[in-house]
Scaffold this active site. Structure first.
Site, short mmCIF file in Angstrom:
data_model
loop_
_atom_site.label_atom_id
_atom_site.label_comp_id
_atom_site.label_asym_id
_atom_site.label_seq_id
_atom_site.Cartn_x
_atom_site.Cartn_y
_atom_site.Cartn_z
CB VAL A 11 -2.27 12.00 12.25
CG1 VAL A 11 -0.99 12.23 13.04
CG2 VAL A 11 -2.02 10.97 11.15
CD GLU A 154 1.38 8.04 14.64
OE1 GLU A 154 1.89 8.64 15.59
OE2 GLU A 154 1.28 6.79 14.61
CB CYS A 266 -1.05 7.14 3.67
SG CYS A 266 -1.63 7.91 5.17
NE ARG A 336 -8.90 11.13 3.35
CZ ARG A 336 -8.18 11.57 4.37
NH1 ARG A 336 -7.42 12.64 4.23
NH2 ARG A 336 -8.19 10.93 5.52
C1 UDX Z 1 -1.04 3.31 5.64
C2 UDX Z 1 0.15 2.67 6.39
O1 UDX Z 1 -0.15 1.31 6.67
C3 UDX Z 1 0.44 3.45 7.67
O2 UDX Z 1 1.58 2.91 8.29
C4 UDX Z 1 0.69 4.90 7.32
O3 UDX Z 1 0.92 5.66 8.45
C5 UDX Z 1 -0.51 5.46 6.57
O4 UDX Z 1 -0.76 4.68 5.41
P1 UDX Z 1 -3.68 3.25 5.77
O5 UDX Z 1 -3.66 4.10 4.53
O6 UDX Z 1 -4.59 3.64 6.87
O7 UDX Z 1 -2.23 3.17 6.41
O8 UDX Z 1 -4.11 1.78 5.31
P2 UDX Z 1 -3.45 0.34 5.06
O9 UDX Z 1 -4.13 -0.64 5.93
O10 UDX Z 1 -2.00 0.39 5.12
O11 UDX Z 1 -3.96 0.05 3.55
C6 UDX Z 1 -3.62 0.89 2.47
C7 UDX Z 1 -4.24 0.36 1.19
O12 UDX Z 1 -3.57 -0.80 0.72
C8 UDX Z 1 -5.71 -0.03 1.27
O13 UDX Z 1 -6.38 0.42 0.11
C9 UDX Z 1 -5.66 -1.54 1.32
O14 UDX Z 1 -6.85 -2.13 0.84
C10 UDX Z 1 -4.48 -1.83 0.42
N1 UDX Z 1 -3.83 -3.12 0.68
C11 UDX Z 1 -3.19 -3.35 1.87
C12 UDX Z 1 -3.81 -4.11 -0.30
O15 UDX Z 1 -4.38 -3.93 -1.39
N2 UDX Z 1 -3.15 -5.28 -0.05
C13 UDX Z 1 -2.52 -5.53 1.11
O16 UDX Z 1 -1.95 -6.63 1.25
C14 UDX Z 1 -2.54 -4.54 2.12
#
Ligand code: UDX
Length: 445
Positions: A11, A154, A266, A336
């Site tokens: 971030v 964020e 997150c 993580r």
């Molecule tokens: C997330 C949020 O999207 C973001 O807005 C926030 O600020 C931080 O957390 P991030 O953790 O970087 O971002 O990844 P993201 O792409 O959202 O995926 C999170 C998890 O969900 C991953 O493990 C991904 O594989 C999983 N996921 C996502 C699914 O299993 N299915 C989906 O349809 C979408």
């Protein structure tokens, strides 16, 4: 404008680089001297597409600076962004010690009016606490200075962070102070050009918005994972069901891909933290607790299929599994809460060996499993397959989407794939002669 950004993680560094890109003067502060030294040379310590380039350019052009001294970082800044980590404590609550430490140091070093911006994801009430921590420090110094604390959560995603920052869906600003809101509007105007993209609300509502957004997204994922588990049992195909429900625009196609359960820095942390906050206020959040439970269960679905498959063949002892993908999702080196690690732990606990490959998360995985003779990380995709009894696909990297299936067949002991991301078509895999297990669809006999 002059900005100080404390914390150079995903971030902090992305925000700093993007603000500098718009002509602002940005000084980043990090307590790790090695990180600061490298950043000064333009070397970025996290993998984030496009970030290197923009950090390098802005550093060279003198708009982006790095220091270990918060005093130096704050000196000329009007805004002090707090972007330090807020890890989970073992009980699921948020560890705010880094945030509050920064608050103390801000109070100790402040010489003139500052707008302190909480950008780390922090529980409701943190901005109020920050305000009192800073005020206490000022009192101890015997000085009286004006300052403001605002919440500006964020929403960027790892792997697409630069893009998300430059083109946000919205910018949320939590402040009761009209002038501060105007200053933040000016700062964000290059990114949130249309006025309605910048949403101003109370500090507590802004803090809550971040948790509500992440919990909503986590709920969507746990929902579809639950549906996928039912599909497997009743003989439906979740891939069709996803399209069937996503076509209703109230539901939408996004964020309803079933898989290995959500990981990363997150969702798991934020869902747990909101559960903890609710309980502090004596409210039992039943839905969120289930979202978390469903996710924990989902992380073991693929290992369950693998163990079940090998059971009639004398179990997995002495067998090797090839794993493609270690990062918690594609386009990041972040491991993580990675589902791959749960899979590795489940299987090595039963005596299986794993040989893993990831385009960028190999080094982080080696660190995690250092000294474990059952876990080998290789540097080439197909090398992971040598001598393996099966392949498990865990992260949806593009290079796994259309692999050389003939080469897989030739290298691996048996044509057997366990796909935790539904990357391939079951009928096509059948034609190619693979036994193919995926998520949300009846397993082959
Ligand atoms: C997330 C949020 O999207 C973001 O807005 C926030 O600020 C931080 O957390 P991030 O953790 O970087 O971002 O990844 P993201 O792409 O959202 O995926 C999170 C998890 O969900 C991953 O493990 C991904 O594989 C999983 N996921 C996502 C699914 O299993 N299915 C989906 O349809 C979408």
């Amino acid at each position: 404008m002059n900005l100080c950004i404390v914390g150079t993680g995903y971030v902090g560094l992305v925000s700093a680089a993007c603000f500098a890109e718009m002509g602002n003067d940005v000084c980043c502060v990090d307590i790790n001297p090695e990180v600061v030294e490298n950043l000064r040379k333009g070397k970025v310590h996290i993998f984030e597409p496009g970030l290197d380039e923009i950090v390098k350019r802005n550093t060279e052009q003198g708009r982006l600076k790095f220091t270990t001294s918060i005093k130096e970082g704050m000196e000329h800044a009007l805004f002090v962004f707090v972007c330090v980590g807020t890890p989970s404590k073992p009980d699921g609550s948020c560890d705010l010690s880094f945030v509050y430490q920064v608050g103390k140091e801000i109070g100790q070093n402040m010489q003139d009016y500052k707008i302190v911006v909480d950008k780390s994801t922090v529980p409701v009430g943190t901005a109020d606490k920050m305000r009192s921590i800073i005020a206490e420090e000022l009192k101890a110094r015997g000085v009286s200075l004006e300052f403001d604390v605002v919440s500006n959560p964020e929403f960027l995603k790892e792997g697409d962070a630069v893009n998300d920052f430059l083109k946000p869906d919205r910018v949320v600003v939590g402040t009761e102070n009209v002038r501060t809101a105007e200053l933040l509007k000016a700062l964000y105007s290059p990114f949130a050009r249309s006025r309605d993209k910048l949403i101003v609300m109370s500090v507590r509502s802004a803090e809550m918005t971040k948790y509500a957004a992440n919990c909503m997204l986590a709920t969507k994922i746990s929902f579809i994972n639950e549906i996928s588990n039912i599909c497997e049992r009743v003989g439906a195909d979740v891939r069709d069901v996803r399209v069937g429900i996503g076509s209703d625009h109230r539901i939408g196609y996004q964020f309803i891909y079933p898989g290995m359960g959500y990981g990363g820095s997150c969702f798991p942390k934020d869902v747990k933290a909101l559960i903890d906050t609710s309980r502090q206020y004596e409210f039992e959040p039943q839905l969120l607790a289930s979202v978390d439970e469903v996710n924990n269960r989902q992380k073991h679905v693929l290992s369950g299929k693998i163990l079940k498959y090998f059971e009639p063949q004398g179990g997995v002892v002495g067998k090797t599994l090839a794993i493609w993908g270690l990062a918690f999702k594609a386009n990041t080196d972040d491991v993580r809460e990675a589902a791959a690690f749960e899979l590795i732990r489940d299987l090595t606990a039963k005596g299986m060996k794993v040989r893993c490959f990831d385009p960028v998360a190999g080094p982080n995985t080696r660190k995690e499993f250092a000294g474990d003779p059952n876990v080998e990380v290789v540097d080439e995709q197909y090398a992971a397959l040598e001598g393996a009894a099966a392949l498990a696909v865990v992260t949806e990297w593009n290079q796994f989407r259309n692999p050389d299936f003939e080469r897989i067949k030739k290298t691996i002991k048996a044509p057997l794939i366990f796909d935790g991301r539904n990357l391939y078509s079951p009928s096509f895999m059948g034609e190619l002669g693979f036994a193919y297990f995926c998520i949300g669809r009846k397993d082959p006999k």
